[in-house]
Design a protein around this motif. Structure first.
Motif, short mmCIF file in Angstrom:
data_model
loop_
_atom_site.label_atom_id
_atom_site.label_comp_id
_atom_site.label_asym_id
_atom_site.label_seq_id
_atom_site.Cartn_x
_atom_site.Cartn_y
_atom_site.Cartn_z
N ASN A 22 0.85 -1.20 0.00
CA ASN A 22 0.00 0.00 0.00
C ASN A 22 0.87 1.24 0.00
N TYR A 23 0.48 2.21 -0.80
CA TYR A 23 1.05 3.55 -0.69
C TYR A 23 -0.13 4.44 -0.28
N GLY A 24 -0.30 4.70 0.99
CA GLY A 24 -1.49 5.41 1.44
C GLY A 24 -2.72 4.61 1.06
N VAL A 73 -3.37 0.80 -3.56
CA VAL A 73 -2.86 -0.57 -3.38
C VAL A 73 -2.06 -0.93 -4.63
N ALA A 74 -0.73 -0.92 -4.50
CA ALA A 74 0.13 -1.14 -5.67
C ALA A 74 0.28 -2.62 -5.98
N LEU A 75 0.24 -3.47 -4.96
CA LEU A 75 0.28 -4.93 -5.18
C LEU A 75 -0.81 -5.58 -4.35
N SER A 124 2.21 0.37 -17.72
CA SER A 124 2.83 1.32 -16.80
C SER A 124 1.89 1.52 -15.60
N GLY A 125 2.46 1.46 -14.40
CA GLY A 125 1.66 1.63 -13.19
C GLY A 125 1.06 0.33 -12.66
N SER A 126 1.38 -0.79 -13.31
CA SER A 126 0.78 -2.06 -12.88
C SER A 126 1.49 -2.67 -11.66
N GLY A 127 2.64 -2.10 -11.28
CA GLY A 127 3.31 -2.58 -10.07
C GLY A 127 4.60 -3.34 -10.31
N LYS A 128 5.13 -3.28 -11.54
CA LYS A 128 6.35 -4.04 -11.88
C LYS A 128 7.54 -3.61 -11.00
N THR A 129 7.78 -2.31 -10.95
CA THR A 129 8.93 -1.81 -10.17
C THR A 129 8.74 -2.12 -8.69
N THR A 130 7.53 -1.92 -8.22
CA THR A 130 7.24 -2.20 -6.80
C THR A 130 7.53 -3.67 -6.49
N LEU A 131 7.09 -4.56 -7.35
CA LEU A 131 7.31 -6.00 -7.12
C LEU A 131 8.80 -6.34 -7.16
N1 LIG Z 1 6.76 5.65 -3.60
C1 LIG Z 1 5.51 5.67 -4.05
N2 LIG Z 1 4.56 6.41 -3.44
C2 LIG Z 1 3.28 6.41 -3.87
N3 LIG Z 1 2.83 5.68 -4.90
C3 LIG Z 1 3.72 4.92 -5.55
C4 LIG Z 1 5.10 4.86 -5.17
N4 LIG Z 1 5.75 3.99 -6.00
C5 LIG Z 1 4.82 3.55 -6.86
N5 LIG Z 1 3.60 4.09 -6.60
C6 LIG Z 1 2.36 3.79 -7.33
O1 LIG Z 1 2.19 2.39 -7.34
C7 LIG Z 1 1.70 1.94 -8.60
C8 LIG Z 1 2.68 0.95 -9.20
O2 LIG Z 1 3.86 1.63 -9.57
P1 LIG Z 1 5.12 0.92 -10.22
O3 LIG Z 1 5.45 -0.27 -9.40
O4 LIG Z 1 6.15 1.94 -10.38
O5 LIG Z 1 4.53 0.45 -11.62
P2 LIG Z 1 5.28 0.06 -12.99
O6 LIG Z 1 6.71 -0.18 -12.67
O7 LIG Z 1 4.57 -1.15 -13.48
O8 LIG Z 1 5.09 1.22 -13.91
C9 LIG Z 1 1.50 3.20 -9.44
O9 LIG Z 1 0.15 3.59 -9.32
C10 LIG Z 1 2.42 4.21 -8.78
O10 LIG Z 1 1.92 5.51 -8.96
#
Ligand SMILES: Nc1ncnc2c1ncn2[C@@H]1O[C@H](COP(=O)(O)OP(=O)(O)O)[C@@H](O)[C@H]1O
Ligand SMILES: [Mg+2]
Length: 225
Positions: free
Chosen positions: A12-14, A17-19, A38-45
């Motif tokens: 969760n980011y606030g 829900v990113a994942l 883009s925004g699907s959560g790849k980097t977060t995962l």
């Molecule tokens: N540090 C952060 N704070 C708030 N929201 C974030 C943060 N990092 C990512 N997000 C949000 O989480 C979601 C997934 O982001 P991200 O993992 O970067 O996706 P991707 O790499 O697939 O483009 C997006 O909606 C992004 O805006």
């Protein structure tokens, strides 16, 4: 036993829900490609699997060991010893030269400086054709050159697992081909595992597993080979 196991990962980011309840197992020697809009959560995962970021809920196991109880220092040690990272935005240190950026993780790992570090770094610089930039500073490089430096740095400590976020996003197609070949070799000869978030469909042909992410959920995991 899986080399990496993610169980019920929620991030969760606030209110966002990113994942959403992600389960994933990665075996040694796999090339796992994470795709999704883009925004699907790849980097977060990727960051959670690489122990850079902590999940809000869920568990990560490395080589069968649950890591939830470890301190930040212990996690950093695992990252330094076992993982290599190629970040989307490189995170090169602006005050250090190219070659210093590359051998820094090795210096941290071995604690004491050794001139062998220079030779090791030069080896990778040559492979990626940027030996002539070794004394340049990151601000003097093109995006593609920075990406190559980031790739060299990820390899310097002989990682067991390489995490890469859009590793070919800034390089030309010939350099990307170089990276693929290099990845394939490291994977075959040293059984190095790769976990790659990418838009580049050319990665799919190398994948042992393709993870399709959408809005923080795994839609499908496709096993290949
Ligand atoms: N540090 C952060 N704070 C708030 N929201 C974030 C943060 N990092 C990512 N997000 C949000 O989480 C979601 C997934 O982001 P991200 O993992 O970067 O996706 P991707 O790499 O697939 O483009 C997006 O909606 C992004 O805006
Ligand atoms: Mg991303």
């Amino acid at each position: 036993m899986s080399e990496i196991k993610a169980e019920g990962i929620i991030k969760n980011y606030g209110n966002l829900v990113a994942l959403k309840n992600v389960d994933l197992e990665i075996d040694k020697g796999e090339i796992v490609v994470i795709v999704g809009p883009s925004g699907s959560g790849k980097t977060t995962l990727l960051n959670i699997l690489g122990l850079i970021d902590k999940p809000s809920e869920g568990k990560i196991y490395i080589d069968g060991k649950y890591l939830g109880n470890l301190s930040e220092k212990e996690l950093a040690k695992i990252r330094n010893r076992k993982f290599g990272f190629i970040f989307q935005f490189f995170y090169l240190i602006p005050e250090l030269t190219v070659i210093e950026n590359i051998f820094l993780p090795l210096w941290i790992k071995e604690k004491k400086f050794n001139t062998r570090f220079i030779l090791e770094a030069e080896k990778y610089l040559s492979i990626f054709g940027i030996l002539n930039k070794k004394n340049s500073y990151p601000s003097e490089l093109s995006g593609g050159e920075m990406q190559k430096v980031a790739i060299c740095r990820s390899l310097i400590c002989n990682p067991k697992i390489i995490f890469a976020d859009e590793p070919t996003g800034n390089i030309d197609s010939l350099s990307a081909l170089h990276f693929f070949k290099f990845m394939e070799n490291l994977n075959k000869e040293k059984q190095i595992t790769f976990v790659i978030a990418t838009h580049n469909e050319k990665f799919l042909q190398f994948a042992t597993k393709v993870v399709y992410l959408n809005e923080g959920k795994i839609e499908k995991i496709e096993k290949r080979r």
